[in-house]
Design a protein around this motif. Sequence first.
Motif: not given
Length: 330
Positions: A288-313
Motif C-alpha cells: 500500500t505504501e508503494r501505490a504511488h509507483l502506479l502513476k505512470e500513464h501506461d499500465p504495463e510500465s506502471a506494473l513493471e515499475t512496481l515489479r522492479q521495486d518488489l525485486l529490489q525489496h
Amino acid sequence: MGVGALADVASGPSMGFLPLMAVGPVFAPLVGGWRRTAYVGGTALLLCLALGWYDELTTLRRGSVVVGSVVGVTLAGLVAVAMRRKREAELDSVRSIAEAAQRVLLKPVPKLAGRLRAAVSYMSAVAEARIGGDLYEVVAAPQGVRVIVGDVQGKGLEAVETAALVLGAFREAALDEADLVGVGSRLARSVDRQLDCEKFVIAILAEVSAHQVTFLNFGHPAPMLVRDGGTVDLSEPESYALPLGLSAHGTPDPQPYHAAFLPGDQLLLYTDGVIKARDRGGRFYPLTERAHLLKEHDPESALETLRQDLLQHVSGPLQDDAAMLLLRYR
C-alpha cells in the motif's frame, strides 16, 4: 597454460610446471565446441613438447606421461563436447514444448477488455519457469469484464495441473453464468470434483460493470483500489470464506461485495507472494505504501515499475510465486 609456461621458463628446469598444461584441455569442453577443444588440446601438446625439451624431459618417463595425459584429456574432452551438444539439443526441444504449454495455460491477458485496460506481471519462484502455482485470467463477458486471480496450495507440477483446472473452469463459467455468484458456485463445484480435501486454491473473482466492481473472495488477500486522488483502499469482505476445494467442511459460501470503480481509479489484484516477500531484515513488502509507483500513464510500465521495486525489496530471488493484475479504464 600461458602463465604456467612462463612460470616454467622463469623458474628453470628444476621446478617443472609441465603438468599444468593439462589444465587447458580439462576446461575447454565446458565453454566451447569440438574445434575449440581440439585447438586448446593441440596448443597444450605443443607447449608440453617445447617445455619438455627446455626442461630436458624428452627422454624421461615423466615427460612422456604428461604428454600422454594431455592427449588423453583432449580426446575425452572431444567426447564430452559431443555428449553435451546432444543433451543441449534435447533440452532445447523440451524447453520449446514447455514454453508452448505455458503459453496455452497462462495466456497473455488482453490489453483492452471492454472499457478496461489490463496489464499483468508474473514471477515464478521456480527457476527457468514462467508459470507455477499462481493463476490469473481476464474475460470480457456480456455482463462486464470478469477476472480471477488465485494461488494454488503447493508447488511444482501438481500446482500447475490444479491451476490449469481452475482456469479452464473459470473461462467457461465466466461466459455462461448470469452473475458472479453463479461463476463462483460453478467454479467451486468443478474444483471440488477434481481435488481431494488436502488441496485448495485461494482465489478472488471480480466483475467490473457500470463504474462498479463486484468481488467474490475465497480466502484471498484483499484487492487494492488506488483512487484518482491517490488514496488507497483495501476492499475486504465482511467475512472471509474458505478457499476453493474445501467446501466439504460445510462452511458458508462467500458473499459478493461491491466497491466503486470510476474512471481514473486503478484496481490491483495480487497473490500473497507479493505481500509476503521479505527483505533481509524480515520486513514484508509494504504494497500500500508503494501505490504511488502506479502513476505512470501506461499500465504495463506502471506494473513493471512496481515489479522492479518488489525485486529490489527482497534483494534476491522470490521464495514464492508472485502475480499482479492491474485494471484501469481506457
